[in-house]
Motif scaffolding. Structure first.
Motif, PDB file in Angstrom:
ATOM      1  N   THR A  85       0.838  -1.209   0.000  1.00 57.53           N
ATOM      2  CA  THR A  85       0.000   0.000   0.000  1.00 57.53           C
ATOM      3  C   THR A  85       0.872   1.259   0.000  1.00 57.53           C
ATOM      4  O   THR A  85       0.621   2.212  -0.748  1.00 57.53           O
ATOM      5  CB  THR A  85      -0.921  -0.009   1.242  1.00 57.53           C
ATOM      6  N   THR A 111       4.215   5.592  12.724  1.00 53.62           N
ATOM      7  CA  THR A 111       4.817   4.399  13.349  1.00 53.62           C
ATOM      8  C   THR A 111       4.018   3.129  13.044  1.00 53.62           C
ATOM      9  O   THR A 111       4.425   2.033  13.431  1.00 53.62           O
ATOM     10  CB  THR A 111       4.938   4.534  14.885  1.00 53.62           C
ATOM     11  N   GLY A 112       2.862   3.264  12.377  1.00 54.79           N
ATOM     12  CA  GLY A 112       2.061   2.080  12.029  1.00 54.79           C
ATOM     13  C   GLY A 112       2.711   1.302  10.891  1.00 54.79           C
ATOM     14  O   GLY A 112       3.793   1.666  10.414  1.00 54.79           O
ATOM     15  N   GLY A 113       2.043   0.239  10.458  1.00 52.71           N
ATOM     16  CA  GLY A 113       2.593  -0.604   9.390  1.00 52.71           C
ATOM     17  C   GLY A 113       2.744   0.169   8.090  1.00 52.71           C
ATOM     18  O   GLY A 113       3.843   0.263   7.525  1.00 52.71           O
ATOM     19  N   VAL A 114       1.649   0.746   7.600  1.00 61.08           N
ATOM     20  CA  VAL A 114       1.708   1.508   6.348  1.00 61.08           C
ATOM     21  C   VAL A 114       2.626   2.712   6.535  1.00 61.08           C
ATOM     22  O   VAL A 114       3.476   3.005   5.687  1.00 61.08           O
ATOM     23  CB  VAL A 114       0.292   1.974   5.912  1.00 61.08           C
ATOM     24  N   THR A 133       3.499  11.560  14.362  1.00 57.72           N
ATOM     25  CA  THR A 133       3.172  10.426  15.228  1.00 57.72           C
ATOM     26  C   THR A 133       2.533  10.889  16.537  1.00 57.72           C
ATOM     27  O   THR A 133       2.789  11.995  16.997  1.00 57.72           O
ATOM     28  CB  THR A 133       4.446   9.594  15.537  1.00 57.72           C
ATOM     29  N   GLY A 134       1.742   9.997  17.118  1.00 59.12           N
ATOM     30  CA  GLY A 134       1.162  10.260  18.438  1.00 59.12           C
ATOM     31  C   GLY A 134       2.051   9.700  19.541  1.00 59.12           C
ATOM     32  O   GLY A 134       1.720   9.818  20.726  1.00 59.12           O
ATOM     33  N   LYS A 135       3.156   9.083  19.165  1.00 56.68           N
ATOM     34  CA  LYS A 135       4.024   8.430  20.167  1.00 56.68           C
ATOM     35  C   LYS A 135       5.217   9.329  20.491  1.00 56.68           C
ATOM     36  O   LYS A 135       5.950   9.722  19.594  1.00 56.68           O
ATOM     37  CB  LYS A 135       4.498   7.069  19.655  1.00 56.68           C
ATOM     38  N   ARG A 153       1.048  14.871  16.589  1.00 57.30           N
ATOM     39  CA  ARG A 153      -0.196  14.971  15.797  1.00 57.30           C
ATOM     40  C   ARG A 153      -0.735  16.398  15.712  1.00 57.30           C
ATOM     41  O   ARG A 153      -1.446  16.738  14.772  1.00 57.30           O
ATOM     42  CB  ARG A 153      -1.266  14.043  16.392  1.00 57.30           C
ATOM     43  N   THR A 197      -4.683   6.657   2.307  1.00 57.55           N
ATOM     44  CA  THR A 197      -4.574   5.191   2.345  1.00 57.55           C
ATOM     45  C   THR A 197      -5.382   4.582   3.485  1.00 57.55           C
ATOM     46  O   THR A 197      -5.594   3.371   3.504  1.00 57.55           O
ATOM     47  CB  THR A 197      -3.104   4.728   2.526  1.00 57.55           C
ATOM     48  N   MET A 199      -7.953   5.236   7.388  1.00 60.47           N
ATOM     49  CA  MET A 199      -8.928   6.065   8.126  1.00 60.47           C
ATOM     50  C   MET A 199      -8.959   5.682   9.595  1.00 60.47           C
ATOM     51  O   MET A 199     -10.026   5.491  10.165  1.00 60.47           O
ATOM     52  CB  MET A 199     -10.298   5.947   7.474  1.00 60.47           C
ATOM     53  N   VAL A 222      -5.766   4.914  -2.376  1.00 59.08           N
ATOM     54  CA  VAL A 222      -5.184   3.596  -2.675  1.00 59.08           C
ATOM     55  C   VAL A 222      -6.176   2.536  -2.201  1.00 59.08           C
ATOM     56  O   VAL A 222      -6.591   2.548  -1.045  1.00 59.08           O
ATOM     57  CB  VAL A 222      -3.846   3.381  -1.925  1.00 59.08           C
ATOM     58  N   SER A 224      -5.619  -1.067  -2.225  1.00 60.06           N
ATOM     59  CA  SER A 224      -4.592  -2.041  -2.612  1.00 60.06           C
ATOM     60  C   SER A 224      -5.143  -3.447  -2.839  1.00 60.06           C
ATOM     61  O   SER A 224      -4.616  -4.192  -3.647  1.00 60.06           O
ATOM     62  CB  SER A 224      -3.491  -2.087  -1.552  1.00 60.06           C
TER      63      SER A 224
END
Ligand SMILES: NC(=O)c1ccc[n+]([C@@H]2O[C@H](COP(=O)([O-])OP(=O)(O)OC[C@H]3O[C@@H](n4cnc5c(N)ncnc54)[C@H](OP(=O)(O)O)[C@@H]3O)[C@@H](O)[C@H]2O)c1
Length: 282
Positions: A85, A111-114, A133-135, A153, A197, A199, A222, A224
């Protein structure tokens, strides 16, 4: 699928897993033979077709891609649907003439996968990346992936109520949607591309036409899962060659056993607390 969302999986019990990599045991299709190493990402796998969390799966041949030679099965699953994606997002940006010289590109949910894979791919392709990022503990991780700047964020929050803002970035890969996507459009520079990509914040989008009419901004999506096989193979070829980011996988990917998935990982992912990708070894 893991949370029982009927919009994704209608019937339970169900075996989830949107990605799978393995060795062909038996094929009725001439394009594949026993012992071929293959991958499946997307289509209906893990949605209303039983998914990849299994020792054996049966799938239509036209969902299957032969493992690219320059990637191992583990590499392919480290990328999976998330990496694919992110790569499609980059592919679409480039198709719309997003050039690194136009300025920085934002990645939300970075920091997520996508997000993680988008940061690494955009950096590899020469873009200056602003990772949002929120981290609070993710700066080192994101800079290692190639981000030039890491922002919280709030950076993509707008409380002004204005329809258009001063240019702050040249494009974006957004995994968040909602007010974040709206803000990304408002502050995007002329002719920039914003790729939607995901939501994770909201499926809603409130915008005016000003970013499009006055700044010529492109908003593209996208999807995918159902992308055609010709484009799919082209994207995997790019991931194997020019966009090869294998060197970042040790930072991004953690491998777990199937039994560990339900105990804490699914919850962590659903709460938005996960970093990178979780690879399930069957
Ligand atoms: N279009 C497609 O074909 C396609 C393919 C795969 C996934 N997706 C979608 O893309 C999205 C991301 O997938 P993923 O696999 O990367 O998920 P993920 O690994 O769970 O990452 C999502 C990230 O979003 C951020 N986040 C979570 N809640 C948030 C909130 N309320 N507001 C702002 N940011 C929030 C967090 O990152 P930070 O803490 O760093 O902010 C989180 O790590 C999902 O909506 C997924 O369904 C779409």
């Amino acid at each position: 699928s893991a949370s029982g969302h009927k919009g994704i999986t209608k019937q339970y019990p169900h075996t989830p897993g949107i990605d799978a990599g393995g060795i062909v045991e038996m094929s009725k299709n001439a394009d594949f033979a026993a012992d071929d190493e293959v991958i499946v990402t997307g289509y209906d796998l893990g949605m209303n077709t039983d998914g990849g969390f299994a020792e054996y799966i049966r799938v239509p041949a036209d969902w299957v891609v032969t493992r690219p030679r320059g990637l191992t099965l583990r590499d392919c699953m480290s990328l999976g649907t998330a990496g694919y994606t992110a790569a499609v997002a980059l592919y679409k940006m480039q198709a719309l003439q997003q050039d690194p010289s136009m300025g920085p590109v934002v990645v939300t949910g970075s920091t997520g996968g996508v997000g993680s894979l988008a940061v690494a791919l955009l950096a590899k392709a020469g873009y200056e990346v602003i990772a949002v990022t929120g981290k609070s503990n993710a700066e080192e991780y994101l800079k290692h992936l190639g981000a030039s700047r890491v922002e919280s964020r709030e950076f993509v929050e707008d409380l002004s109520g204005k329809s258009l803002l001063k240019t702050r970035w040249a494009g974006a890969v957004d995994t968040v949607g909602g007010t974040t996507l709206s803000m990304l459009l408002k502050a995007c520079g002329p002719e920039g591309t914003i790729v939607s990509t995901g939501m994770v914040q909201s499926h809603a989008l409130t915008t005016t036409l000003y970013p499009f009419i006055l700044n010529g901004v492109n908003l593209v999506g996208v999807g995918s899962a159902g992308m055609d096989m010709t484009t799919r193979k082209k994207i995997w070829k790019l991931l194997e060659e020019d966009w090869n980011i294998k060197d970042k996988f040790p930072a991004i990917v953690k491998e777990i056993k199937l039994e560990e998935l339900a105990t804490n990982h699914v919850e962590t992912i659903l709460e938005g607390k996960n970093m990178g990708r979780v690879l399930v070894k069957i």
